[in-house]
Design an enzyme around this catalytic site. Structure first.
Site, PDB file in Angstrom:
ATOM      1  N   TYR A 153       0.826  -1.220   0.000  1.00  0.00           N
ATOM      2  CA  TYR A 153       0.000   0.000   0.000  1.00  0.00           C
ATOM      3  C   TYR A 153       0.855   1.262   0.000  1.00  0.00           C
ATOM      4  O   TYR A 153       0.494   2.254  -0.646  1.00  0.00           O
ATOM      5  CB  TYR A 153      -0.998  -0.031   1.169  1.00  0.00           C
ATOM      6  N   ARG A 207       1.850   2.007  -3.475  1.00  0.00           N
ATOM      7  CA  ARG A 207       0.740   2.574  -4.261  1.00  0.00           C
ATOM      8  C   ARG A 207       0.477   4.025  -3.854  1.00  0.00           C
ATOM      9  O   ARG A 207       0.115   4.854  -4.677  1.00  0.00           O
ATOM     10  CB  ARG A 207      -0.501   1.700  -4.122  1.00  0.00           C
ATOM     11  N   ASN A 223     -13.178   2.797  -6.559  1.00  0.00           N
ATOM     12  CA  ASN A 223     -11.772   3.217  -6.500  1.00  0.00           C
ATOM     13  C   ASN A 223     -11.410   3.779  -5.134  1.00  0.00           C
ATOM     14  O   ASN A 223     -12.221   4.436  -4.484  1.00  0.00           O
ATOM     15  CB  ASN A 223     -11.488   4.265  -7.577  1.00  0.00           C
ATOM     16  N   HIS A 264     -15.136   0.970  -1.535  1.00  0.00           N
ATOM     17  CA  HIS A 264     -14.002   0.153  -1.075  1.00  0.00           C
ATOM     18  C   HIS A 264     -13.007   0.955  -0.248  1.00  0.00           C
ATOM     19  O   HIS A 264     -11.861   0.554  -0.094  1.00  0.00           O
ATOM     20  CB  HIS A 264     -13.313  -0.515  -2.266  1.00  0.00           C
ATOM     21  N   GLY A 282     -15.543   1.879 -16.675  1.00  0.00           N
ATOM     22  CA  GLY A 282     -14.209   1.382 -16.338  1.00  0.00           C
ATOM     23  C   GLY A 282     -14.162   0.360 -15.227  1.00  0.00           C
ATOM     24  O   GLY A 282     -13.230   0.376 -14.429  1.00  0.00           O
ATOM     25  N   THR A 283     -15.143  -0.516 -15.200  1.00  0.00           N
ATOM     26  CA  THR A 283     -15.088  -1.612 -14.219  1.00  0.00           C
ATOM     27  C   THR A 283     -15.349  -2.940 -14.913  1.00  0.00           C
ATOM     28  O   THR A 283     -16.188  -3.013 -15.816  1.00  0.00           O
ATOM     29  CB  THR A 283     -16.090  -1.403 -13.067  1.00  0.00           C
ATOM     30  N   SER A 284     -14.644  -3.979 -14.454  1.00  0.00           N
ATOM     31  CA  SER A 284     -14.890  -5.313 -15.002  1.00  0.00           C
ATOM     32  C   SER A 284     -16.182  -5.889 -14.445  1.00  0.00           C
ATOM     33  O   SER A 284     -16.698  -6.873 -14.952  1.00  0.00           O
ATOM     34  CB  SER A 284     -13.715  -6.240 -14.669  1.00  0.00           C
ATOM     35  N   ILE A 297     -13.284  -0.087 -22.406  1.00  0.00           N
ATOM     36  CA  ILE A 297     -12.512  -0.404 -23.615  1.00  0.00           C
ATOM     37  C   ILE A 297     -12.849  -1.790 -24.160  1.00  0.00           C
ATOM     38  O   ILE A 297     -12.464  -2.133 -25.271  1.00  0.00           O
ATOM     39  CB  ILE A 297     -10.978  -0.287 -23.376  1.00  0.00           C
ATOM     40  N   ALA A 303     -12.323   5.882 -21.298  1.00  0.00           N
ATOM     41  CA  ALA A 303     -13.248   6.746 -20.547  1.00  0.00           C
ATOM     42  C   ALA A 303     -12.901   8.224 -20.716  1.00  0.00           C
ATOM     43  O   ALA A 303     -13.789   9.068 -20.789  1.00  0.00           O
ATOM     44  CB  ALA A 303     -13.217   6.351 -19.074  1.00  0.00           C
TER      45      ALA A 303
HETATM   46  C1  BJW Z   1     -10.963   1.067 -19.105  1.00  0.00           C
HETATM   47  C2  BJW Z   1      -9.831   1.793 -19.376  1.00  0.00           C
HETATM   48  C3  BJW Z   1     -10.030   3.056 -19.907  1.00  0.00           C
HETATM   49  C4  BJW Z   1      -9.158  -0.022 -18.592  1.00  0.00           C
HETATM   50  N1  BJW Z   1     -11.281   3.496 -20.106  1.00  0.00           N
HETATM   51  N2  BJW Z   1     -12.185   1.514 -19.306  1.00  0.00           N
HETATM   52  C5  BJW Z   1     -17.343 -15.995  -5.859  1.00  0.00           C
HETATM   53  C6  BJW Z   1     -18.434 -15.427  -6.484  1.00  0.00           C
HETATM   54  C7  BJW Z   1     -18.925 -14.173  -6.087  1.00  0.00           C
HETATM   55  C8  BJW Z   1     -18.321 -13.469  -5.060  1.00  0.00           C
HETATM   56  C9  BJW Z   1     -17.222 -14.040  -4.438  1.00  0.00           C
HETATM   57  C10 BJW Z   1     -16.751 -15.288  -4.820  1.00  0.00           C
HETATM   58  N3  BJW Z   1     -15.654 -15.575  -4.061  1.00  0.00           N
HETATM   59  C11 BJW Z   1     -15.435 -14.529  -3.208  1.00  0.00           C
HETATM   60  C12 BJW Z   1     -16.391 -13.607  -3.425  1.00  0.00           C
HETATM   61  C13 BJW Z   1     -16.522 -12.311  -2.713  1.00  0.00           C
HETATM   62  C14 BJW Z   1     -15.552 -11.268  -3.229  1.00  0.00           C
HETATM   63  C15 BJW Z   1     -15.631 -11.203  -4.741  1.00  0.00           C
HETATM   64  O1  BJW Z   1     -16.465 -10.561  -5.315  1.00  0.00           O
HETATM   65  N4  BJW Z   1     -14.710 -11.884  -5.420  1.00  0.00           N
HETATM   66  C16 BJW Z   1     -14.752 -11.980  -6.896  1.00  0.00           C
HETATM   67  C17 BJW Z   1     -13.463 -11.399  -7.450  1.00  0.00           C
HETATM   68  C18 BJW Z   1     -14.948 -13.406  -7.266  1.00  0.00           C
HETATM   69  N5  BJW Z   1     -15.970 -10.014  -2.630  1.00  0.00           N
HETATM   70  C19 BJW Z   1     -15.573  -9.648  -1.416  1.00  0.00           C
HETATM   71  O2  BJW Z   1     -14.810 -10.310  -0.755  1.00  0.00           O
HETATM   72  C20 BJW Z   1     -16.181  -8.365  -0.872  1.00  0.00           C
HETATM   73  N6  BJW Z   1     -16.692  -8.590   0.430  1.00  0.00           N
HETATM   74  C21 BJW Z   1     -17.620  -9.503   0.693  1.00  0.00           C
HETATM   75  O3  BJW Z   1     -18.133 -10.190  -0.157  1.00  0.00           O
HETATM   76  O4  BJW Z   1     -17.944  -9.560   2.010  1.00  0.00           O
HETATM   77  C22 BJW Z   1     -18.872 -10.521   2.461  1.00  0.00           C
HETATM   78  C23 BJW Z   1     -19.125 -10.191   3.928  1.00  0.00           C
HETATM   79  C24 BJW Z   1     -20.371  -9.785   4.320  1.00  0.00           C
HETATM   80  C25 BJW Z   1     -20.594  -9.478   5.671  1.00  0.00           C
HETATM   81  C26 BJW Z   1     -19.565  -9.572   6.581  1.00  0.00           C
HETATM   82  C27 BJW Z   1     -18.308  -9.965   6.172  1.00  0.00           C
HETATM   83  C28 BJW Z   1     -18.082 -10.271   4.824  1.00  0.00           C
HETATM   84  C29 BJW Z   1     -15.114  -7.284  -0.742  1.00  0.00           C
HETATM   85  C30 BJW Z   1     -14.503  -6.921  -2.054  1.00  0.00           C
HETATM   86  C31 BJW Z   1     -13.380  -5.923  -1.835  1.00  0.00           C
HETATM   87  C32 BJW Z   1     -12.629  -5.647  -3.096  1.00  0.00           C
HETATM   88  N7  BJW Z   1     -11.444  -4.963  -2.813  1.00  0.00           N
HETATM   89  C33 BJW Z   1     -10.578  -4.546  -3.897  1.00  0.00           C
HETATM   90  C34 BJW Z   1      -9.249  -4.097  -3.289  1.00  0.00           C
HETATM   91  C35 BJW Z   1      -9.408  -2.737  -2.577  1.00  0.00           C
HETATM   92  C36 BJW Z   1      -8.154  -2.305  -1.942  1.00  0.00           C
HETATM   93  C37 BJW Z   1      -7.001  -2.177  -2.897  1.00  0.00           C
HETATM   94  O5  BJW Z   1      -7.094  -1.497  -3.938  1.00  0.00           O
HETATM   95  O6  BJW Z   1      -5.972  -2.753  -2.631  1.00  0.00           O
HETATM   96  O7  BJW Z   1     -11.200  -3.512  -4.647  1.00  0.00           O
HETATM   97  S1  BJW Z   1     -10.305  -5.813  -5.120  1.00  0.00           S
HETATM   98  C38 BJW Z   1     -10.261  -4.718  -6.497  1.00  0.00           C
HETATM   99  O8  BJW Z   1     -11.344  -5.062  -7.385  1.00  0.00           O
HETATM  100  C39 BJW Z   1     -10.573  -3.326  -5.926  1.00  0.00           C
HETATM  101  C40 BJW Z   1     -11.537  -2.805  -6.957  1.00  0.00           C
HETATM  102  O9  BJW Z   1     -12.318  -1.768  -6.409  1.00  0.00           O
HETATM  103  C41 BJW Z   1     -12.327  -4.020  -7.336  1.00  0.00           C
HETATM  104  C42 BJW Z   1     -13.026  -3.895  -8.656  1.00  0.00           C
HETATM  105  O10 BJW Z   1     -12.122  -3.826  -9.708  1.00  0.00           O
HETATM  106  P1  BJW Z   1     -12.399  -2.869 -10.951  1.00  0.00           P
HETATM  107  O11 BJW Z   1     -12.431  -1.475 -10.519  1.00  0.00           O
HETATM  108  O12 BJW Z   1     -13.549  -3.354 -11.711  1.00  0.00           O
HETATM  109  O13 BJW Z   1     -11.013  -3.042 -11.765  1.00  0.00           O
HETATM  110  P2  BJW Z   1     -10.635  -4.153 -12.867  1.00  0.00           P
HETATM  111  O14 BJW Z   1      -9.155  -4.108 -13.026  1.00  0.00           O
HETATM  112  O15 BJW Z   1     -11.234  -5.455 -12.574  1.00  0.00           O
HETATM  113  O16 BJW Z   1     -11.331  -3.628 -14.195  1.00  0.00           O
HETATM  114  C43 BJW Z   1     -10.897  -2.456 -14.847  1.00  0.00           C
HETATM  115  C44 BJW Z   1     -11.812  -2.238 -16.041  1.00  0.00           C
HETATM  116  O17 BJW Z   1     -11.449  -1.017 -16.658  1.00  0.00           O
HETATM  117  C45 BJW Z   1     -11.704  -3.318 -17.119  1.00  0.00           C
HETATM  118  O18 BJW Z   1     -13.017  -3.696 -17.510  1.00  0.00           O
HETATM  119  C46 BJW Z   1     -10.990  -2.617 -18.277  1.00  0.00           C
HETATM  120  O19 BJW Z   1     -11.432  -3.079 -19.547  1.00  0.00           O
HETATM  121  C47 BJW Z   1     -11.423  -1.201 -18.044  1.00  0.00           C
HETATM  122  N8  BJW Z   1     -10.510  -0.184 -18.545  1.00  0.00           N
HETATM  123  N9  BJW Z   1      -8.704   1.006 -19.021  1.00  0.00           N
HETATM  124  C48 BJW Z   1     -12.327   2.641 -19.776  1.00  0.00           C
HETATM  125  N10 BJW Z   1      -8.977   3.839 -20.221  1.00  0.00           N
END
Ligand code: BJW
Ligand code: ZN
Length: 250
Positions: free
Chosen positions: A69, A72, A104, A121, A189-191, A216, A233
């Site tokens: 962290y 970053r 983000n 987040h 911009g989210t997957s 994209i 974006a």
């Molecule tokens: C462009 C571009 C340009 C590029 N223009 N576009 C199985 C099934 C379902 C769920 C789960 C499962 N197993 C586990 C889970 C739960 C899990 C989860 O969802 N996992 C999946 C990955 C499978 N979720 C959790 O654990 C969450 N909590 C939870 O469920 O709690 C339950 C609970 C309830 C009650 C009590 C206790 C517990 C928490 C999730 C936390 C996510 N944290 C992160 C890290 C944050 C800190 C850090 O940064 O270090 O958050 S993970 C990471 O992913 C970050 C992001 O916010 C998040 C989403 O990613 P994002 O933003 O979509 O990025 P990318 O890279 O995936 O996509 C980028 C996109 O941009 C792409 O589409 C590109 O094409 C596009 N792009 N350039 C436009 N110029």
């Protein structure tokens, strides 16, 4: 080359509505130089999420997690919002109700001037005490390798949401309410694979909102979208704003 007819279509869906939600992810900050998570250059290519972004990882090796962290934070300290952030801040001024729901943690939306902002987040610039629970804003500050709480001496952690952790309750509730009542949602911009955040798109759609995606490439949200605008974006959003202005005056 942006598809003009799709832009027109998206603009016409936004024209005349009063309640808009934008839901953003890492792609919005990509053009500022912030790496996304998934994909060829993504953060998870160099780090396994389980080793740096879970409570278990932090309990096992806080130094390693803080290194991740702090690196970053160092990178982000020099970065600026891009035209995608700026356009979202501008859109806020054009709708009676506008909520910006972001996954983000980089703080760039706020830096661009967005106000009605829900950070699902957490925020990389905020730290939280693992003992007493107090939080501190530490924008731009250099932190020690393993920072400790000034009040109680316990370990501090980044105030972000790791895998397996619940999202901040109030922020989540506000986001859920916003998507339940909006007339359109702009998904940028989210997957859309990380839950529960990604589920907000479907909630909006079920409540009758138009779904407009900007990315994209196709994503898990594309099937729910009424219009998909493919492109960066930082290019698509300004073009969409321009199309909206033209419709307003036409
Ligand atoms: C462009 C571009 C340009 C590029 N223009 N576009 C199985 C099934 C379902 C769920 C789960 C499962 N197993 C586990 C889970 C739960 C899990 C989860 O969802 N996992 C999946 C990955 C499978 N979720 C959790 O654990 C969450 N909590 C939870 O469920 O709690 C339950 C609970 C309830 C009650 C009590 C206790 C517990 C928490 C999730 C936390 C996510 N944290 C992160 C890290 C944050 C800190 C850090 O940064 O270090 O958050 S993970 C990471 O992913 C970050 C992001 O916010 C998040 C989403 O990613 P994002 O933003 O979509 O990025 P990318 O890279 O995936 O996509 C980028 C996109 O941009 C792409 O589409 C590109 O094409 C596009 N792009 N350039 C436009 N110029
Ligand atoms: Zn403390």
């Amino acid at each position: 080359m942006l598809n003009e007819s799709l832009l027109e279509q998206a603009a016409s869906k936004l024209h005349g509505i009063t309640d808009l939600v934008a839901f953003t992810g890492a792609g919005v900050s990509a053009e500022s130089g912030v790496p996304t998570f998934r994909g060829a250059e993504g953060v998870w290519k160099n780090f396994r999420a389980e080793e740096v972004a879970t409570p278990e990882a932090f309990a096992r090796d806080p130094k390693l997690v803080w290194e991740f962290y702090n690196d970053r934070r160092d990178l982000l300290a020099d970065l600026q919002p891009n035209p995608a952030h700026d356009t979202l801040a501008e859109l806020q001024r054009r709708f009676e109700r506008f909520t910006l729901v972001t996954q983000n943690i980089d703080g760039l939306h706020a830096l661009a001037g967005s106000r009605n902002l829900l950070e699902l987040h957490g925020n990389l610039w905020r730290v939280r005490c693992t003992g007493c629970g107090q939080t501190w804003e530490t924008v731009g500050e250099k932190l020690p390798a393993i920072p400790e709480c000034e009040s109680c001496g316990a370990l501090l952690r980044p105030d972000v949401v790791w895998f397996g952790e619940a999202l901040p309750e109030q922020v989540w509730n506000e986001a859920f309410t916003a998507v339940s009542q909006c007339e359109a949602i702009l998904v940028v911009g989210t997957s859309a694979v990380v839950y529960p955040a990604a589920g907000l798109v479907e909630v909006a759609r079920r409540h009758g909102a138009q779904v407009i995606e900007v990315n994209i490439e196709p994503t898990a949200a594309s099937e729910s979208a009424d219009v998909c605008l493919h492109g960066r974006a930082g290019e698509v959003l300004p073009a969409l704003l321009e199309a909206l202005r033209t419709q307003g005056s036409g």
